[in-house]
Scaffold this motif. Structure first.
Motif, PDB file in Angstrom:
ATOM      1  N   ARG A  19      25.610 -10.500  56.235  1.00  0.00           N
ATOM      2  CA  ARG A  19      26.137 -11.065  54.997  1.00  0.00           C
ATOM      3  C   ARG A  19      26.851  -9.967  54.222  1.00  0.00           C
ATOM      4  O   ARG A  19      26.689  -8.787  54.497  1.00  0.00           O
ATOM      5  N   GLU A  20      27.604 -10.376  53.239  1.00  0.00           N
ATOM      6  CA  GLU A  20      28.287  -9.429  52.376  1.00  0.00           C
ATOM      7  C   GLU A  20      27.250  -8.553  51.675  1.00  0.00           C
ATOM      8  O   GLU A  20      26.178  -9.025  51.292  1.00  0.00           O
ATOM      9  N   LYS A  21      27.563  -7.268  51.542  1.00  0.00           N
ATOM     10  CA  LYS A  21      26.632  -6.345  50.907  1.00  0.00           C
ATOM     11  C   LYS A  21      26.365  -6.804  49.479  1.00  0.00           C
ATOM     12  O   LYS A  21      27.293  -7.070  48.716  1.00  0.00           O
ATOM     13  N   PRO A  22      25.080  -6.885  49.092  1.00  0.00           N
ATOM     14  CA  PRO A  22      24.763  -7.336  47.735  1.00  0.00           C
ATOM     15  C   PRO A  22      25.088  -6.264  46.707  1.00  0.00           C
ATOM     16  O   PRO A  22      25.194  -5.080  47.027  1.00  0.00           O
ATOM     17  N   ASN A  23      25.231  -6.681  45.467  1.00  0.00           N
ATOM     18  CA  ASN A  23      25.454  -5.738  44.384  1.00  0.00           C
ATOM     19  C   ASN A  23      24.169  -4.985  44.080  1.00  0.00           C
ATOM     20  O   ASN A  23      23.072  -5.500  44.270  1.00  0.00           O
ATOM     21  N   PHE A  24      24.323  -3.755  43.634  1.00  0.00           N
ATOM     22  CA  PHE A  24      23.190  -2.930  43.244  1.00  0.00           C
ATOM     23  C   PHE A  24      23.243  -2.767  41.729  1.00  0.00           C
ATOM     24  O   PHE A  24      24.274  -2.386  41.181  1.00  0.00           O
ATOM     25  N   LEU A  25      22.148  -3.083  41.054  1.00  0.00           N
ATOM     26  CA  LEU A  25      22.113  -2.990  39.599  1.00  0.00           C
ATOM     27  C   LEU A  25      21.415  -1.699  39.191  1.00  0.00           C
ATOM     28  O   LEU A  25      20.268  -1.476  39.551  1.00  0.00           O
ATOM     29  N   ALA A  26      22.121  -0.845  38.469  1.00  0.00           N
ATOM     30  CA  ALA A  26      21.558   0.396  37.945  1.00  0.00           C
ATOM     31  C   ALA A  26      21.152   0.146  36.504  1.00  0.00           C
ATOM     32  O   ALA A  26      21.990   0.066  35.611  1.00  0.00           O
ATOM     33  N   MET A  27      19.851   0.014  36.286  1.00  0.00           N
ATOM     34  CA  MET A  27      19.363  -0.325  34.948  1.00  0.00           C
ATOM     35  C   MET A  27      19.065   0.938  34.154  1.00  0.00           C
ATOM     36  O   MET A  27      18.325   1.798  34.598  1.00  0.00           O
ATOM     37  N   THR A  28      19.671   1.034  33.005  1.00  0.00           N
ATOM     38  CA  THR A  28      19.387   2.113  32.060  1.00  0.00           C
ATOM     39  C   THR A  28      18.977   1.478  30.744  1.00  0.00           C
ATOM     40  O   THR A  28      19.234   0.291  30.506  1.00  0.00           O
ATOM     41  N   ALA A  29      18.350   2.262  29.896  1.00  0.00           N
ATOM     42  CA  ALA A  29      17.904   1.723  28.615  1.00  0.00           C
ATOM     43  C   ALA A  29      19.074   1.176  27.801  1.00  0.00           C
ATOM     44  O   ALA A  29      18.980   0.108  27.192  1.00  0.00           O
ATOM     45  N   GLY A  30      20.188   1.897  27.811  1.00  0.00           N
ATOM     46  CA  GLY A  30      21.362   1.454  27.054  1.00  0.00           C
ATOM     47  C   GLY A  30      21.914   0.140  27.547  1.00  0.00           C
ATOM     48  O   GLY A  30      22.242  -0.755  26.763  1.00  0.00           O
ATOM     49  N   LYS A  31      22.012   0.005  28.856  1.00  0.00           N
ATOM     50  CA  LYS A  31      22.551  -1.235  29.421  1.00  0.00           C
ATOM     51  C   LYS A  31      21.573  -2.389  29.225  1.00  0.00           C
ATOM     52  O   LYS A  31      21.981  -3.524  29.008  1.00  0.00           O
ATOM     53  N   ALA A  32      20.286  -2.100  29.290  1.00  0.00           N
ATOM     54  CA  ALA A  32      19.287  -3.154  29.083  1.00  0.00           C
ATOM     55  C   ALA A  32      19.301  -3.645  27.641  1.00  0.00           C
ATOM     56  O   ALA A  32      19.080  -4.827  27.380  1.00  0.00           O
ATOM     57  N   MET A  33      19.571  -2.739  26.697  1.00  0.00           N
ATOM     58  CA  MET A  33      19.606  -3.134  25.292  1.00  0.00           C
ATOM     59  C   MET A  33      20.776  -4.071  25.010  1.00  0.00           C
ATOM     60  O   MET A  33      20.675  -4.952  24.162  1.00  0.00           O
ATOM     61  N   VAL A  34      21.879  -3.881  25.728  1.00  0.00           N
ATOM     62  CA  VAL A  34      23.035  -4.763  25.552  1.00  0.00           C
ATOM     63  C   VAL A  34      22.642  -6.174  25.968  1.00  0.00           C
ATOM     64  O   VAL A  34      22.950  -7.147  25.287  1.00  0.00           O
ATOM     65  N   GLY A  35      21.955  -6.279  27.099  1.00  0.00           N
ATOM     66  CA  GLY A  35      21.428  -7.553  27.572  1.00  0.00           C
ATOM     67  C   GLY A  35      22.501  -8.552  27.953  1.00  0.00           C
ATOM     68  O   GLY A  35      23.692  -8.279  27.900  1.00  0.00           O
ATOM     69  N   GLY A  36      22.063  -9.718  28.351  1.00  0.00           N
ATOM     70  CA  GLY A  36      22.956 -10.812  28.710  1.00  0.00           C
ATOM     71  C   GLY A  36      23.892 -10.496  29.854  1.00  0.00           C
ATOM     72  O   GLY A  36      23.652  -9.613  30.662  1.00  0.00           O
TER      73      GLY A  36
END
Length: 72
Positions: A19-36
Motif C-alpha cells: 500500500r501507499e506509505k502512510p503519513n508519519f505524524l511528528a507530535m510536538t507540544a506546539g503543534k498539539a496546542m494548535v489542535g484540530g
C-alpha cells in the motif's frame, strides 16, 4: 489465521500486497496546542519531512517478504 488451520488447508500460494506509505505524524507540544485539522496537518508535514530527510524506509515490505519466506 490459526496455525493448525493453515497446516490442514495446505495453501498452494501466498499473496503479498503493498500500500501507499502512510503519513508519519511528528507530535510536538506546539503543534498539539494548535489542535484540530491545522495541528494535524502541521504534524503530518513535519513527520513526513523527518522521514524524507533521514531516508527512513517503511519496513512493511521487508517484514512481509520474511514472513512469506518462513511460511513456505
Amino acid at each position: 489465521m490459526d496455525t493448525d488451520k493453515v497446516e490442514q488447508t495446505s495453501p498452494a500460494s501466498i499473496t503479498m500486497s503493498s500500500r501507499e506509505k502512510p503519513n508519519f505524524l511528528a507530535m510536538t507540544a506546539g503543534k498539539a496546542m494548535v489542535g484540530g485539522l491545522v495541528g494535524a496537518a502541521a504534524m503530518m508535514i513535519a513527520g513526513n519531512n523527518i522521514v524524507e530527510e533521514n531516508e527512513i524506509e517503511d519496513p512493511a515490505g521487508h517484514i512481509s517478504s520474511g514472513l512469506a519466506a518462513s511460511a513456505c
